[in-house]
Scaffold this motif. Structure first.
Motif, PDB file in Angstrom:
ATOM      1  N   THR A   1      -3.887  32.685 -11.627  1.00 23.43           N
ATOM      2  CA  THR A   1      -2.576  33.327 -11.736  1.00 23.43           C
ATOM      3  C   THR A   1      -2.727  34.737 -12.291  1.00 23.43           C
TER       4      THR A   1
ATOM      5  N   HIS B   1      -0.225  34.527 -17.515  1.00 23.78           N
ATOM      6  CA  HIS B   1       0.144  33.117 -17.624  1.00 23.78           C
ATOM      7  C   HIS B   1       1.574  32.913 -17.144  1.00 23.78           C
ATOM      8  N   PRO B   2       1.817  31.969 -16.265  1.00 21.95           N
ATOM      9  CA  PRO B   2       3.199  31.681 -15.867  1.00 21.95           C
ATOM     10  C   PRO B   2       3.945  31.016 -17.017  1.00 21.95           C
TER      11      PRO B   2
ATOM     12  N   VAL C   1       1.366  25.228 -13.575  1.00 23.57           N
ATOM     13  CA  VAL C   1       1.445  25.283 -12.117  1.00 23.57           C
ATOM     14  C   VAL C   1       1.410  23.859 -11.566  1.00 23.57           C
TER      15      VAL C   1
ATOM     16  N   ASN D   1       5.986  24.717  -7.908  1.00 21.67           N
ATOM     17  CA  ASN D   1       6.092  26.137  -8.245  1.00 21.67           C
ATOM     18  C   ASN D   1       4.855  26.958  -7.896  1.00 21.67           C
ATOM     19  N   TRP D   2       3.855  26.345  -7.261  1.00 21.54           N
ATOM     20  CA  TRP D   2       2.596  27.053  -7.055  1.00 21.54           C
ATOM     21  C   TRP D   2       2.761  28.297  -6.185  1.00 21.54           C
TER      22      TRP D   2
ATOM     23  N   ASP E   1       5.070  30.390  -6.347  1.00 23.89           N
ATOM     24  CA  ASP E   1       5.594  31.468  -7.189  1.00 23.89           C
ATOM     25  C   ASP E   1       4.515  32.073  -8.090  1.00 23.89           C
ATOM     26  N   HIS E   2       3.457  31.311  -8.379  1.00 26.26           N
ATOM     27  CA  HIS E   2       2.511  31.739  -9.407  1.00 26.26           C
ATOM     28  C   HIS E   2       1.069  31.927  -8.929  1.00 26.26           C
ATOM     29  N   GLN E   3       0.656  31.205  -7.926  1.00 27.30           N
ATOM     30  CA  GLN E   3      -0.760  31.188  -7.573  1.00 27.30           C
ATOM     31  C   GLN E   3      -1.171  32.425  -6.785  1.00 27.30           C
TER      32      GLN E   3
ATOM     33  N   HIS F   1      -4.825  26.070 -15.025  1.00 25.57           N
ATOM     34  CA  HIS F   1      -4.989  27.309 -14.273  1.00 25.57           C
ATOM     35  C   HIS F   1      -5.876  28.258 -15.060  1.00 25.57           C
TER      36      HIS F   1
ATOM     37  N   ALA G   1      -5.811  32.428 -15.811  1.00 21.24           N
ATOM     38  CA  ALA G   1      -4.978  33.619 -15.652  1.00 21.24           C
ATOM     39  C   ALA G   1      -5.809  34.887 -15.807  1.00 21.24           C
TER      40      ALA G   1
END
Length: 217
Positions: free
Chosen positions: A72, A75-76, A80, A84-85, A87-89, A158, A160
């Protein structure tokens, strides 16, 4: 030889040292209040020393938990997951998570154009996002010193890409440039890096660290 390489699709393949054992500092406000011992509840800025023991960081189950996990950009606000992946990955870790000296090392494939440009411009520290059990017991580790609590059963979610890693500047994407001390010139021509990034030195917990202007702010 640089550990970074561009794939035919334009993705960035890198190797990252992303975690190590030792003491990490947290503010009391970063932890759920109902999980804090009473002596830490009254001061949100009270620093808590948390030990990441070697046998936990390099536990095989812990290491495997970071395999094939999302990468990511920062950090979201949430872990994850399947909902929502998108939106963040921005990429993914490889399946080969190894111990390299006193670090955990993982190959990463970064697929997002904005994130790739940020990494090449100097945003190259990394921070693991994970779940762990926190055992509240004070003690003195023979290698790392005094601590208030320690982490056990670390399970990755994840990794980041961040401006400043809590584990320090050694927790970063490995590469041969940009070289801060200037002893090795950057590559020329088609393999030249992004335009030079001016770095600003700041003291962080007594250690001098070089940041980009944004990171220093």
């Amino acid at each position: 030889v640089s550990s970074r390489s561009d794939t035919p699709e334009g993705f960035l393949s890198v190797v990252a040292d992303f975690a190590r054992p030792g003491i990490q500092k947290y503010f009391a406000a970063e932890m759920p209040r109902d999980h804090l011992p009473k002596e830490f509840q009254d001061d949100p800025y009270r620093q808590i020393s948390v030990l990441r023991p070697e046998d936990e960081v390099f536990d095989q189950a812990s290491m495997r938990s970071f395999a094939r996990k999302p990468v990511t950009d920062n950090h979201p606000p949430e872990f994850v997951n399947t909902k929502n992946w998108r939106d963040h990955q921005i990429g993914m870790t490889d399946s080969q998570i190894v111990r390299q000296n006193n670090m955990l090392r993982a190959p990463l494939l970064v697929q997002d154009d904005k994130a790739i440009k940020a990494i090449k411009a100097g945003k190259d520290q990394v921070s693991a996002g994970y779940d762990a059990e926190l055992v509240w017991e004070s003690g003195v580790d023979p290698v790392y010193g005094a601590y208030d609590a320690k982490q056990t059963h670390i399970r990755g979610n994840h990794i980041a890409i961040v401006e400043v890693a809590r584990g320090g500047p050694a927790i970063r994407i490995n590469d041969s440039w940009p070289n801060i001390d200037g002893t090795t010139p950057p590559p020329k021509g088609d393999k030249a890096p992004m335009p030079d990034v001016k770095l600003v030195s700041r003291k962080v917990n007594g250690i001098t660290v070089d940041f980009t202007d944004q990171g220093a702010q």
